[in-house]
Write an enzyme that holds these catalytic residues in place. Sequence first.
Site, short mmCIF file in Angstrom:
data_model
loop_
_atom_site.label_atom_id
_atom_site.label_comp_id
_atom_site.label_asym_id
_atom_site.label_seq_id
_atom_site.Cartn_x
_atom_site.Cartn_y
_atom_site.Cartn_z
N GLY A 65 2.81 -0.55 11.41
CA GLY A 65 2.41 -0.70 10.11
C GLY A 65 1.95 0.12 9.20
N CYS A 66 1.29 0.97 9.94
CA CYS A 66 0.62 2.18 8.91
C CYS A 66 1.75 2.98 8.05
CB CYS A 66 -0.40 3.19 9.76
SG CYS A 66 -1.53 1.95 10.41
N THR A 67 2.86 3.03 8.90
CA THR A 67 4.17 3.80 8.67
C THR A 67 4.44 2.90 7.23
OG1 THR A 67 4.53 5.05 10.52
CG2 THR A 67 6.25 4.94 9.01
#
Length: 187
Positions: A65-67
């Site tokens: 999700g962060c990427t």
Amino acid sequence: MKIKLALLALVLGIGMNTFSQELNVGDKAPVFKTLADDGSTWDISKHVGGNYIVVYFYPAAMTGGCTKQACAYRDLKTEIESTDAIVVGISGDNVQGLKLFKKAHDLNFPLLSDESGEIARKFGVPLRDGGTITREIDGQNYNLIRGNTASRWTFIIDKKGNIVYKNTEVDASKDTREILEFIKNNS
């Protein structure tokens, strides 16, 4: 003795609440300095007044999700800048991990290290324990270390230094479009 203990509890309670007080729309944004992915010191006070500042907290570099969220900010950088805004991503990752994250995904905005969680606490962002993950980058394995894991929250700070937007239920795939829409409709 009871009065002294009660006074001590009151003082400690106030100090703890003040330190991790949740910010709301209309509040003044906290002032902070921290290390960026390139090792330089990033100081928010040098940016207030010139642009809107999108401050997004994310759990950990090089995770799904962060990427996805970081790459969306990367891909829409020109559009974000056209609204007179800049973006900074903040996580509990150390500087080396942020540098690797930025390199691996060709990110084009500052990633800020909050290993101690001090900045997240100033914004009222919930924290959990940190950790280490191993990722392969350019054929080599790296251990990415983070001092804490922040919840995924996004804030927008206006040119006067006030919080004008707060999202505590961030969808990583929609965050960038939502902040763009907000700035366009409110500037």
